[in-house]
Motif scaffolding. Structure first.
Motif, PDB file in Angstrom:
ATOM      1  N   UNK A   9       4.281  -4.417  17.747  1.00 33.98           N
ATOM      2  CA  UNK A   9       2.892  -3.968  17.641  1.00 33.98           C
ATOM      3  C   UNK A   9       2.827  -2.486  17.298  1.00 33.98           C
ATOM      4  N   UNK A  10       3.701  -1.707  17.913  1.00 30.44           N
ATOM      5  CA  UNK A  10       3.716  -0.267  17.639  1.00 30.44           C
ATOM      6  C   UNK A  10       4.097   0.006  16.199  1.00 30.44           C
ATOM      7  N   UNK A  11       5.037  -0.742  15.666  1.00 26.91           N
ATOM      8  CA  UNK A  11       5.444  -0.543  14.273  1.00 26.91           C
ATOM      9  C   UNK A  11       4.309  -0.898  13.318  1.00 26.91           C
ATOM     10  N   UNK A  12       3.555  -1.943  13.637  1.00 25.73           N
ATOM     11  CA  UNK A  12       2.397  -2.310  12.812  1.00 25.73           C
ATOM     12  C   UNK A  12       1.374  -1.184  12.809  1.00 25.73           C
ATOM     13  N   UNK A  13       1.138  -0.594  13.977  1.00 26.50           N
ATOM     14  CA  UNK A  13       0.195   0.532  14.072  1.00 26.50           C
ATOM     15  C   UNK A  13       0.691   1.730  13.272  1.00 26.50           C
ATOM     16  N   UNK A  14       1.988   1.963  13.303  1.00 21.01           N
ATOM     17  CA  UNK A  14       2.549   3.096  12.555  1.00 21.01           C
ATOM     18  C   UNK A  14       2.446   2.867  11.049  1.00 21.01           C
ATOM     19  N   UNK A  15       2.658   1.643  10.617  1.00 18.52           N
ATOM     20  CA  UNK A  15       2.514   1.325   9.190  1.00 18.52           C
ATOM     21  C   UNK A  15       1.087   1.581   8.744  1.00 18.52           C
ATOM     22  N   UNK A  16       0.120   1.158   9.557  1.00 17.63           N
ATOM     23  CA  UNK A  16      -1.291   1.376   9.221  1.00 17.63           C
ATOM     24  C   UNK A  16      -1.620   2.865   9.217  1.00 17.63           C
ATOM     25  N   UNK A  17      -1.068   3.608  10.176  1.00 13.55           N
ATOM     26  CA  UNK A  17      -1.296   5.055  10.227  1.00 13.55           C
ATOM     27  C   UNK A  17      -0.688   5.744   9.014  1.00 13.55           C
ATOM     28  N   UNK A  18       0.486   5.287   8.594  1.00 12.03           N
ATOM     29  CA  UNK A  18       1.138   5.871   7.418  1.00 12.03           C
ATOM     30  C   UNK A  18       0.315   5.618   6.163  1.00 12.03           C
ATOM     31  N   UNK A  59       7.688   0.645   3.937  1.00 13.55           N
ATOM     32  CA  UNK A  59       7.056  -0.500   4.607  1.00 13.55           C
ATOM     33  C   UNK A  59       5.539  -0.425   4.490  1.00 13.55           C
ATOM     34  N   UNK A  60       5.000   0.780   4.562  1.00 11.80           N
ATOM     35  CA  UNK A  60       3.554   0.957   4.430  1.00 11.80           C
ATOM     36  C   UNK A  60       3.088   0.546   3.039  1.00 11.80           C
ATOM     37  N   UNK A  61       3.840   0.919   2.037  1.00 10.66           N
ATOM     38  CA  UNK A  61       3.489   0.535   0.674  1.00 10.66           C
ATOM     39  C   UNK A  61       3.597  -0.972   0.498  1.00 10.66           C
ATOM     40  N   UNK A  62       4.659  -1.556   1.034  1.00  9.49           N
ATOM     41  CA  UNK A  62       4.834  -3.000   0.893  1.00  9.49           C
ATOM     42  C   UNK A  62       3.707  -3.762   1.584  1.00  9.49           C
ATOM     43  N   UNK A  63       3.305  -3.288   2.755  1.00 13.49           N
ATOM     44  CA  UNK A  63       2.209  -3.940   3.482  1.00 13.49           C
ATOM     45  C   UNK A  63       0.922  -3.887   2.677  1.00 13.49           C
ATOM     46  N   UNK A  66       1.050  -6.503  -0.215  1.00 11.35           N
ATOM     47  CA  UNK A  66       0.986  -7.925   0.151  1.00 11.35           C
ATOM     48  C   UNK A  66      -0.349  -8.544  -0.257  1.00 11.35           C
ATOM     49  N   UNK A  67      -1.395  -7.754  -0.127  1.00  9.76           N
ATOM     50  CA  UNK A  67      -2.749  -8.249  -0.443  1.00  9.76           C
ATOM     51  C   UNK A  67      -2.866  -8.720  -1.882  1.00  9.76           C
ATOM     52  N   UNK A  68      -2.132  -8.109  -2.777  1.00 13.86           N
ATOM     53  CA  UNK A  68      -2.317  -8.398  -4.197  1.00 13.86           C
ATOM     54  C   UNK A  68      -1.352  -9.442  -4.739  1.00 13.86           C
ATOM     55  N   UNK A  69      -0.526  -9.986  -3.846  1.00 15.87           N
ATOM     56  CA  UNK A  69       0.292 -11.118  -4.263  1.00 15.87           C
ATOM     57  C   UNK A  69       0.294 -12.206  -3.186  1.00 15.87           C
ATOM     58  N   UNK A  70       0.938 -11.946  -2.050  1.00 20.17           N
ATOM     59  CA  UNK A  70       1.060 -12.985  -1.029  1.00 20.17           C
ATOM     60  C   UNK A  70      -0.293 -13.529  -0.581  1.00 20.17           C
ATOM     61  N   UNK A 100     -12.160   1.217  -0.990  1.00 26.67           N
ATOM     62  CA  UNK A 100     -11.172   0.194  -0.663  1.00 26.67           C
ATOM     63  C   UNK A 100      -9.811   0.844  -0.422  1.00 26.67           C
ATOM     64  N   UNK A 101      -9.349   0.813   0.832  1.00 24.64           N
ATOM     65  CA  UNK A 101      -8.134   1.532   1.210  1.00 24.64           C
ATOM     66  C   UNK A 101      -6.895   0.982   0.512  1.00 24.64           C
ATOM     67  N   UNK A 102      -6.833  -0.339   0.357  1.00 25.18           N
ATOM     68  CA  UNK A 102      -5.662  -0.928  -0.264  1.00 25.18           C
ATOM     69  C   UNK A 102      -5.475  -0.493  -1.706  1.00 25.18           C
ATOM     70  N   UNK A 103      -6.561  -0.439  -2.458  1.00 29.08           N
ATOM     71  CA  UNK A 103      -6.476  -0.029  -3.859  1.00 29.08           C
ATOM     72  C   UNK A 103      -6.256   1.472  -3.971  1.00 29.08           C
ATOM     73  N   UNK A 104      -6.872   2.227  -3.098  1.00 27.02           N
ATOM     74  CA  UNK A 104      -6.644   3.676  -3.117  1.00 27.02           C
ATOM     75  C   UNK A 104      -5.174   3.997  -2.850  1.00 27.02           C
TER      76      UNK A 104
END
Length: 221
Positions: A9-18, A59-63, A66-70, A100-104
């Protein structure tokens, strides 16, 4: 007592923060303390989970990608009609709006890709996977005689992804006449020419009022 968060859970939060920090400070300009501030942690706590900051950024970039393929693959997996599948895929590849945060984040990644080989590889991989996604839709549609392709599926797929990228950037840049709906229609215009299909949205399902069972009239005495 407050339950301690798991390491996952902490790693997920860090990815989002990054991701938030990169949008604010740039893909290459972001620093450890900025990510820590976004996460509400110390820099040491961030390094505890990610001793190499580059791993966290990747990992932040990969996450974000994911929205634009998986996620798009999952979204269309239950759609049988190739035309409907193509329309949903096109619309889901565009920003929901200028914030839109993902596209930005992808725009930030694109700006750094020419100087950073890792970022360039990530974007190239995403592009190729999206093209392949479109190719499958187009080829299945052609095999079912729903589409008459004007060019080979790879060329059409490449153009569709390129149009998504171009119009997505315009939306994020707050172009005064191009929003998500306008961009989707512009891409669909090309898709109509490329597939020989009108690609008209299906008529929305109308909710019919529930009818009360008819009660036979009683005859007057």
């Amino acid at each position: 007592m407050t339950q301690r968060k798991s390491k996952a859970d902490r790693r997920i939060e860090l990815i989002d923060a990054a991701r938030r920090a990169m949008i604010q400070h740039g893909a290459e300009g972001v620093h450890l303390n900025q990510i820590a501030e976004e996460a509400g942690l110390t820099s040491g706590a961030v390094l505890y989970h990610y001793p190499d900051l580059r791993d966290l950024l990747i990992e932040a970039h990969h996450a974000g990608m994911e929205r634009f393929y998986e996620q798009r693959i999952k979204k269309i997996s239950g759609i049988a009609d190739p035309a409907q599948k193509l329309m949903v895929t096109i619309r889901s590849g565009l920003p929901q709006g200028p914030d839109d945060a993902g596209v930005r984040l992808l725009c930030e990644l694109g700006g750094a890709a020419g100087r950073n080989r890792v970022y360039g590889t990530l974007l190239t991989t995403l592009y190729d996977r999206q093209v392949s996604m479109y190719q499958t839709i187009l080829e299945v549609g052609a095999a079912q005689h729903a589409f008459t392709l004007a060019q080979d599926s790879e060329t059409i797929g490449r153009n569709l992804v390129a149009l998504e990228d171009a119009y997505g950037y315009r939306i994020v840049a707050r172009h005064h006449t191009i929003g998500a709906d306008e961009a989707a229609e512009l891409i669909l215009d090309y898709a109509r020419l490329a597939t020989g299909h009108p690609l008209k949205a299906s008529i929305p399902h109308r909710t019919t009022a529930t009818r009360r069972p008819s009660v036979p009239r009683t005859q007057s005495a």
